[in-house]
Each structure stands twice: as structure tokens, then as C-alpha cells.
Design an enzyme around this catalytic site. Sequence first.
Site, PDB file in Angstrom:
ATOM      1  N   LYS A  15      -2.836  -1.280   3.487  1.00  0.00           N
ATOM      2  CA  LYS A  15      -3.799  -1.040   2.410  1.00  0.00           C
ATOM      3  C   LYS A  15      -4.638  -2.282   2.146  1.00  0.00           C
ATOM      4  O   LYS A  15      -5.867  -2.234   2.118  1.00  0.00           O
ATOM      5  CB  LYS A  15      -3.076  -0.629   1.108  1.00  0.00           C
ATOM      6  CG  LYS A  15      -2.175   0.585   1.247  1.00  0.00           C
ATOM      7  CD  LYS A  15      -1.508   0.967  -0.073  1.00  0.00           C
ATOM      8  CE  LYS A  15      -0.526  -0.039  -0.617  1.00  0.00           C
ATOM      9  NZ  LYS A  15       0.700  -0.206   0.199  1.00  0.00           N
ATOM     10  N   ARG A  90       0.456   4.966  -8.408  1.00  0.00           N
ATOM     11  CA  ARG A  90       1.724   5.016  -7.692  1.00  0.00           C
ATOM     12  C   ARG A  90       2.689   5.999  -8.305  1.00  0.00           C
ATOM     13  O   ARG A  90       3.822   6.120  -7.818  1.00  0.00           O
ATOM     14  CB  ARG A  90       2.366   3.629  -7.749  1.00  0.00           C
ATOM     15  CG  ARG A  90       2.106   2.772  -6.535  1.00  0.00           C
ATOM     16  CD  ARG A  90       2.621   1.405  -6.900  1.00  0.00           C
ATOM     17  NE  ARG A  90       3.263   0.718  -5.854  1.00  0.00           N
ATOM     18  CZ  ARG A  90       2.652  -0.245  -5.143  1.00  0.00           C
ATOM     19  NH1 ARG A  90       1.388  -0.512  -5.317  1.00  0.00           N
ATOM     20  NH2 ARG A  90       3.321  -0.901  -4.250  1.00  0.00           N
ATOM     21  N   ARG A 173      11.753  -1.149  -1.844  1.00  0.00           N
ATOM     22  CA  ARG A 173      10.359  -0.731  -2.059  1.00  0.00           C
ATOM     23  C   ARG A 173      10.074   0.575  -1.330  1.00  0.00           C
ATOM     24  O   ARG A 173       9.333   1.430  -1.834  1.00  0.00           O
ATOM     25  CB  ARG A 173       9.396  -1.838  -1.597  1.00  0.00           C
ATOM     26  CG  ARG A 173       9.358  -3.028  -2.568  1.00  0.00           C
ATOM     27  CD  ARG A 173       8.866  -4.309  -1.917  1.00  0.00           C
ATOM     28  NE  ARG A 173       7.508  -4.233  -1.425  1.00  0.00           N
ATOM     29  CZ  ARG A 173       6.991  -5.083  -0.525  1.00  0.00           C
ATOM     30  NH1 ARG A 173       7.731  -6.075  -0.036  1.00  0.00           N
ATOM     31  NH2 ARG A 173       5.754  -4.955  -0.132  1.00  0.00           N
TER      32      ARG A 173
HETATM   33  P1  AP5 Z   1      -0.880  -5.148   4.307  1.00  0.00           P
HETATM   34  O1  AP5 Z   1      -2.274  -4.711   4.540  1.00  0.00           O
HETATM   35  O2  AP5 Z   1      -0.658  -6.394   3.543  1.00  0.00           O
HETATM   36  O3  AP5 Z   1      -0.025  -3.936   3.697  1.00  0.00           O
HETATM   37  P2  AP5 Z   1      -0.107  -3.218   2.275  1.00  0.00           P
HETATM   38  O4  AP5 Z   1      -0.207  -1.748   2.519  1.00  0.00           O
HETATM   39  O5  AP5 Z   1      -1.118  -3.852   1.402  1.00  0.00           O
HETATM   40  O6  AP5 Z   1       1.381  -3.516   1.794  1.00  0.00           O
HETATM   41  P3  AP5 Z   1       1.946  -4.192   0.467  1.00  0.00           P
HETATM   42  O7  AP5 Z   1       3.307  -4.705   0.816  1.00  0.00           O
HETATM   43  O8  AP5 Z   1       0.986  -5.127  -0.151  1.00  0.00           O
HETATM   44  O9  AP5 Z   1       2.109  -2.951  -0.409  1.00  0.00           O
HETATM   45  P4  AP5 Z   1       2.977  -2.810  -1.637  1.00  0.00           P
HETATM   46  O10 AP5 Z   1       2.501  -1.498  -2.068  1.00  0.00           O
HETATM   47  O11 AP5 Z   1       4.430  -2.900  -1.444  1.00  0.00           O
HETATM   48  O12 AP5 Z   1       2.680  -4.117  -2.493  1.00  0.00           O
HETATM   49  P5  AP5 Z   1       1.772  -4.353  -3.774  1.00  0.00           P
HETATM   50  O13 AP5 Z   1       1.289  -5.720  -3.726  1.00  0.00           O
HETATM   51  O14 AP5 Z   1       0.813  -3.254  -3.908  1.00  0.00           O
HETATM   52  O15 AP5 Z   1      -0.169  -5.254   5.749  1.00  0.00           O
HETATM   53  C1  AP5 Z   1       1.201  -5.633   5.837  1.00  0.00           C
HETATM   54  C2  AP5 Z   1       1.409  -6.537   7.053  1.00  0.00           C
HETATM   55  O16 AP5 Z   1       1.116  -5.807   8.248  1.00  0.00           O
HETATM   56  C3  AP5 Z   1       0.494  -7.768   7.098  1.00  0.00           C
HETATM   57  O17 AP5 Z   1       1.220  -8.814   7.647  1.00  0.00           O
HETATM   58  C4  AP5 Z   1      -0.657  -7.347   8.041  1.00  0.00           C
HETATM   59  O18 AP5 Z   1      -1.193  -8.450   8.733  1.00  0.00           O
HETATM   60  C5  AP5 Z   1       0.071  -6.408   8.996  1.00  0.00           C
HETATM   61  N1  AP5 Z   1      -0.787  -5.314   9.476  1.00  0.00           N
HETATM   62  C6  AP5 Z   1      -1.713  -4.605   8.767  1.00  0.00           C
HETATM   63  N2  AP5 Z   1      -2.273  -3.657   9.540  1.00  0.00           N
HETATM   64  C7  AP5 Z   1      -1.680  -3.742  10.767  1.00  0.00           C
HETATM   65  C8  AP5 Z   1      -1.830  -3.022  11.980  1.00  0.00           C
HETATM   66  N3  AP5 Z   1      -2.698  -2.018  12.104  1.00  0.00           N
HETATM   67  N4  AP5 Z   1      -1.051  -3.370  13.030  1.00  0.00           N
HETATM   68  C9  AP5 Z   1      -0.148  -4.401  12.922  1.00  0.00           C
HETATM   69  N5  AP5 Z   1       0.034  -5.128  11.792  1.00  0.00           N
HETATM   70  C10 AP5 Z   1      -0.728  -4.795  10.716  1.00  0.00           C
HETATM   71  O19 AP5 Z   1       2.840  -4.208  -4.942  1.00  0.00           O
HETATM   72  C11 AP5 Z   1       3.846  -5.162  -5.134  1.00  0.00           C
HETATM   73  C12 AP5 Z   1       4.702  -4.782  -6.334  1.00  0.00           C
HETATM   74  O20 AP5 Z   1       3.901  -4.782  -7.523  1.00  0.00           O
HETATM   75  C13 AP5 Z   1       5.330  -3.390  -6.289  1.00  0.00           C
HETATM   76  O21 AP5 Z   1       6.548  -3.387  -5.575  1.00  0.00           O
HETATM   77  C14 AP5 Z   1       5.510  -3.097  -7.773  1.00  0.00           C
HETATM   78  O22 AP5 Z   1       6.625  -3.754  -8.294  1.00  0.00           O
HETATM   79  C15 AP5 Z   1       4.266  -3.708  -8.391  1.00  0.00           C
HETATM   80  N6  AP5 Z   1       3.144  -2.756  -8.482  1.00  0.00           N
HETATM   81  C16 AP5 Z   1       1.942  -2.853  -7.843  1.00  0.00           C
HETATM   82  N7  AP5 Z   1       1.154  -1.810  -8.156  1.00  0.00           N
HETATM   83  C17 AP5 Z   1       1.871  -1.039  -9.013  1.00  0.00           C
HETATM   84  C18 AP5 Z   1       1.603   0.189  -9.682  1.00  0.00           C
HETATM   85  N8  AP5 Z   1       0.440   0.843  -9.530  1.00  0.00           N
HETATM   86  N9  AP5 Z   1       2.580   0.708 -10.484  1.00  0.00           N
HETATM   87  C19 AP5 Z   1       3.736   0.056 -10.645  1.00  0.00           C
HETATM   88  N10 AP5 Z   1       4.068  -1.088 -10.047  1.00  0.00           N
HETATM   89  C20 AP5 Z   1       3.134  -1.639  -9.236  1.00  0.00           C
END
Ligand code: AP5
Length: 216
Positions: A15, A90, A173
Site C-alpha cells: 500500500k 480498517r 497483524r
Molecule cells: P509496503 O508498501 O510498506 O506495505 P504496506 O502495505 O504499506 O504495509 P504496512 O506494513 O505499512 O501495512 P500495515 O497496514 O500493517 O501498517 P500501517 O502503517 O498501516 O511494503 C512492504 C515491504 O514490501 C517493503 O519493504 C517494500 O519495499 C516491499 N514491497 C512492496 N511491494 C513489493 C513488491 N511488489 N515486490 C516485492 N517487495 C515489495 O499500520 C501500522 C499500525 O498502526 C497498525 O498495526 C495499527 O496498530 C495502527 N493503525 C494504522 N491505521 C489504522 C486504522 N485505520 N485503524 C486502526 N489502527 C490503525
Amino acid sequence: MGYNLILLGPPGAGKGTQAKLLIERYCIPQISTGDILRAAVKDQTQSGARAKEFMDRGALVPDDLVIEIIKDRLSLADTAAGFILDGFPRTVAQADALAVMLKSNGKSIDHVISMTVDNEELVKRVIGRLTCRGCGKGYHQIFDPPAVKGVCSACGAELYQRDDDKEETMRSRLLTYESQTAPLIKYYSSLGLLRPVDGLGSIQEINDTLAKVLEG
Ligand code: AP5
Ligand code: MG
Ligand code: ZN
């Protein structure tokens, strides 16, 4: 159709990576609740302190807190031509709240891009991820390394490993995603907004697919 977008997908689906590319392509802002919450934790604000315990165990932060964050962020002028919601909504409660706040501004969601990747690949991606302290851009030690080790190619700031990018927390997660967020796939599908995209493939290939979906 406009560019009021939601990026929906499990942790590690890509994402954030795709959002950064869409910013450049369409000149619309990325709104990542994860990034906003991490900044609040770092700045030791009240909401940051409240959010941290949930984030550290791979659980969702309470709905009221993230809904408030999104309400404030969507009220800013730079969202007029569109926005990329990354990691929000979410839960069904968040999705309902979003619909209400957009409607009150005469807006609505145009596309919900649903990215799917199998769990083992997701774990590999997250365990090897490096994140920029400055702009939040993600890298991967093997799949997408920066030009200079430890340094963001986009802004020059330092790269670090997120506290929740440990295998054990990542497994929690994934469970949280399955139970609380995956129901949104049906929710948006029944509204005719779901655009399923295979999240496996190169970062560029997936970006090209997204552009086709959005411009199709
Ligand atoms: P990346 O693009 O960083 O993945 P992502 O989908 O953004 O994953 P996140 O881990 O950031 O999602 P998340 O939902 O757990 O975390 P968030 O910060 O939102 O890619 C991941 C890796 O893969 C990178 O190393 C990248 O280089 C690699 N990659 C990408 N594309 C690739 C490809 N095609 N091929 C190979 N490699 C690739 O949330 C964190 C925490 O915040 C949550 O756990 C929760 O506690 C809280 N939170 C956030 N939003 C909410 C909400 N709306 N409600 C409640 N709690 C929330
Ligand atoms: Mg992310
Ligand atoms: Zn950076």
C-alpha cells in the site's frame, strides 16, 4: 471518475509503496494512518501515547482515534483533487464513518484498490522492510534496496526498522487483518467500488496495473 482512492490490503501488501508512486503520477496526497500514528508516537502526543500499546502488539488502534485523525486530514485543501487513503478504513465502523464525513462535504470514494498477496510473502516483505525517518518511504533489504545503504534515495534521511516489523508482531497483524479488515472487501464489493489487484509481481508492474484500473 475522480481520484478519491482507498488502498486496501494486509500488512506488507504494498500500500505504502504504491501510494508513493501514485502521488507522483496523479499529484494527490497519501494519507497513511500508520504514518500519522507513528509520528504521534515519536512526538509523544496524547494520541501517540494511547496508540502505541495497540500498535506494539499488532492490534488496531481504537476507531474514534483514527476517525478523528482522518476527519482533520481530509479537511485540508490539498485533498480537493483527490487523495489516497493508505491503511484507512480498517473496520466497518471506520468505513461507515468515512462515508458520512465525505457525504457531508459532497464527496464520495471512487475506487477501492484491493491488493492481495499470500501470507508467507507478506511476512518476508515486512521482516526485510526498511522505512525512511524523513518521508516514510519503504524499502526492502533484498526486493527494493536503496541506492546507498541505510539512506533514503528520495529524501536522504536515515532508514530504520519499524518496531512492529518483527515476525511475531507481524503474525498478529495478519490475524487482526483477517478478522477486522478483510470484511471490507465484501463491503466495498457490494457498493461496486472494489478493484481487485494481484499484489504479486514487480513494484513497477503493479503500478502499471493500478494506472490501468484508475484510467480504465
Ligand atoms: P509496503 O508498501 O510498506 O506495505 P504496506 O502495505 O504499506 O504495509 P504496512 O506494513 O505499512 O501495512 P500495515 O497496514 O500493517 O501498517 P500501517 O502503517 O498501516 O511494503 C512492504 C515491504 O514490501 C517493503 O519493504 C517494500 O519495499 C516491499 N514491497 C512492496 N511491494 C513489493 C513488491 N511488489 N515486490 C516485492 N517487495 C515489495 O499500520 C501500522 C499500525 O498502526 C497498525 O498495526 C495499527 O496498530 C495502527 N493503525 C494504522 N491505521 C489504522 C486504522 N485505520 N485503524 C486502526 N489502527 C490503525
Ligand atoms: Mg504502509
Ligand atoms: Zn525519505
